[in-house]
Design a protein around this motif. Structure first.
Motif, PDB file in Angstrom:
ATOM      1  N   UNK A   1      71.447   2.218 -12.086  1.00  0.00           N
ATOM      2  CA  UNK A   1      70.426   3.096 -11.482  1.00  0.00           C
ATOM      3  C   UNK A   1      69.097   2.513 -11.453  1.00  0.00           C
ATOM      4  N   UNK A   2      68.579   2.105 -12.927  1.00  0.00           N
ATOM      5  CA  UNK A   2      67.325   1.493 -13.042  1.00  0.00           C
ATOM      6  C   UNK A   2      67.284   0.322 -12.362  1.00  0.00           C
ATOM      7  N   UNK A   3      68.142  -0.618 -12.452  1.00  0.00           N
ATOM      8  CA  UNK A   3      67.896  -1.816 -11.813  1.00  0.00           C
ATOM      9  C   UNK A   3      69.060  -2.340 -10.864  1.00  0.00           C
ATOM     10  N   UNK A   4      69.022  -1.389  -9.483  1.00  0.00           N
ATOM     11  CA  UNK A   4      69.864  -1.866  -8.582  1.00  0.00           C
ATOM     12  C   UNK A   4      70.104  -3.373  -8.248  1.00  0.00           C
ATOM     13  N   UNK A   5      71.428  -3.637  -8.139  1.00  0.00           N
ATOM     14  CA  UNK A   5      71.676  -5.226  -7.820  1.00  0.00           C
ATOM     15  C   UNK A   5      71.813  -5.281  -6.235  1.00  0.00           C
ATOM     16  N   UNK A   6      71.448  -6.368  -5.656  1.00  0.00           N
ATOM     17  CA  UNK A   6      71.517  -6.478  -4.337  1.00  0.00           C
ATOM     18  C   UNK A   6      70.786  -5.357  -3.383  1.00  0.00           C
ATOM     19  N   UNK A   7      69.764  -5.023  -3.872  1.00  0.00           N
ATOM     20  CA  UNK A   7      68.878  -4.279  -2.909  1.00  0.00           C
ATOM     21  C   UNK A   7      68.163  -4.480  -2.003  1.00  0.00           C
ATOM     22  N   UNK A   8      68.081  -3.909  -0.847  1.00  0.00           N
ATOM     23  CA  UNK A   8      67.331  -4.660   0.169  1.00  0.00           C
ATOM     24  C   UNK A   8      67.987  -4.683   1.504  1.00  0.00           C
ATOM     25  N   UNK A   9      67.543  -5.208   2.589  1.00  0.00           N
ATOM     26  CA  UNK A   9      68.238  -5.304   3.962  1.00  0.00           C
ATOM     27  C   UNK A   9      68.340  -6.604   4.278  1.00  0.00           C
ATOM     28  N   UNK A  10      69.415  -7.142   4.737  1.00  0.00           N
ATOM     29  CA  UNK A  10      69.438  -8.680   5.300  1.00  0.00           C
ATOM     30  C   UNK A  10      68.804  -8.634   6.553  1.00  0.00           C
ATOM     31  N   UNK A  11      67.971  -9.542   6.972  1.00  0.00           N
ATOM     32  CA  UNK A  11      67.033  -9.751   8.224  1.00  0.00           C
ATOM     33  C   UNK A  11      68.114  -9.752   9.462  1.00  0.00           C
ATOM     34  N   UNK A  12      69.106 -10.613   9.509  1.00  0.00           N
ATOM     35  CA  UNK A  12      69.834 -10.445  10.575  1.00  0.00           C
ATOM     36  C   UNK A  12      71.424 -10.378   9.924  1.00  0.00           C
ATOM     37  N   UNK A  13      71.712  -9.165   9.768  1.00  0.00           N
ATOM     38  CA  UNK A  13      73.030  -8.823   9.105  1.00  0.00           C
ATOM     39  C   UNK A  13      74.093  -8.897  10.604  1.00  0.00           C
ATOM     40  N   UNK A  14      75.335  -9.250  10.148  1.00  0.00           N
ATOM     41  CA  UNK A  14      76.200  -9.227  11.273  1.00  0.00           C
ATOM     42  C   UNK A  14      77.034  -8.072  11.343  1.00  0.00           C
ATOM     43  N   UNK A  15      76.747  -7.248  10.054  1.00  0.00           N
ATOM     44  CA  UNK A  15      77.277  -6.097  10.243  1.00  0.00           C
ATOM     45  C   UNK A  15      76.484  -4.981   9.508  1.00  0.00           C
ATOM     46  N   UNK A  16      76.378  -3.614   9.895  1.00  0.00           N
ATOM     47  CA  UNK A  16      75.254  -2.699   9.401  1.00  0.00           C
ATOM     48  C   UNK A  16      75.645  -1.381   9.728  1.00  0.00           C
ATOM     49  N   UNK A  17      75.573  -0.596   8.714  1.00  0.00           N
ATOM     50  CA  UNK A  17      75.830   1.034   8.758  1.00  0.00           C
ATOM     51  C   UNK A  17      75.129   1.837   7.981  1.00  0.00           C
ATOM     52  N   UNK A  18      74.688   2.991   8.261  1.00  0.00           N
ATOM     53  CA  UNK A  18      73.835   3.772   7.521  1.00  0.00           C
ATOM     54  C   UNK A  18      74.913   5.032   7.146  1.00  0.00           C
ATOM     55  N   UNK A  19      74.766   5.789   5.940  1.00  0.00           N
ATOM     56  CA  UNK A  19      75.449   6.473   5.169  1.00  0.00           C
ATOM     57  C   UNK A  19      74.522   7.658   4.795  1.00  0.00           C
ATOM     58  N   UNK A  20      75.191   9.064   4.989  1.00  0.00           N
ATOM     59  CA  UNK A  20      74.303  10.035   4.529  1.00  0.00           C
ATOM     60  C   UNK A  20      75.306  11.210   3.905  1.00  0.00           C
TER      61      UNK A  20
END
Ligand code: ZN
Length: 150
Positions: free
Chosen positions: A16-35
């Motif tokens: 929680x304090x230090x999330x790993x792999x945080x960010x967004x790939x500039x040109x992802x082959x796959x992407x989704x948003x969750x809520x």
């Protein structure tokens, strides 16, 4: 058992304090948003998948500690795996967090994800813990639409 629980809490706190792999790939082959409207968790998963293998994965978003830790742990667990292996892991993870609290958890299969098994018996928290995975599955399937736990 108390020691184990402390260890799990440490794992969750750490991610929680230090999330790993945080960010967004500039040109992802796959992407989704969750809520997850019940808690207000929101996250985006971006992936680079080549020949059914997860080459890279990043997540970004805001939410409670469980949803953040779950997404962070997930990105660590799935990098380098095939999409089939990922679905298998998702099944195991989902099975573990929705099982009854007195049943055994497959520690060998789940690795660090076991830390999240503490949400068992708390349906609200199960949604927080599962959000990243539902979003991941939608991204792999190519569903562009927003994923919601409701
Ligand atoms: Zn949450």
């Amino acid at each position: 058992m108390a020691d184990l629980r402390e260890l799990y809490q440490e794992v969750i706190l750490d991610h929680t304090k230090r999330p790993r792999n945080f960010g967004q790939l500039p040109e992802p082959s796959h992407r989704a948003e969750g809520h997850n409207p019940l808690c207000g968790d929101h996250l985006t998963v971006t992936l680079e998948i080549t020949d059914d293998c997860i080459e890279r994965v990043l997540f970004e978003g805001s939410g409670c500690s469980i949803s953040t830790a779950s997404a962070s742990l997930m990105t660590q667990m799935i990098a380098g795996k095939t999409t089939d292996e990922v679905s298998e892991l998702f099944e195991k993870f989902h099975g573990a967090v929705t099982s009854s609290s007195d049943s055994a958890v497959d520690v060998a299969a789940l690795g660090k994800l076991v830390a999240l098994a503490g949400v068992r018996g708390f349906p609200m928290r199960v949604k927080c813990a599962s959000l990243a995975w539902h979003t991941l599955v939608a991204a792999i399937r190519g569903d562009e639409e927003h994923v919601t736990t409701e």
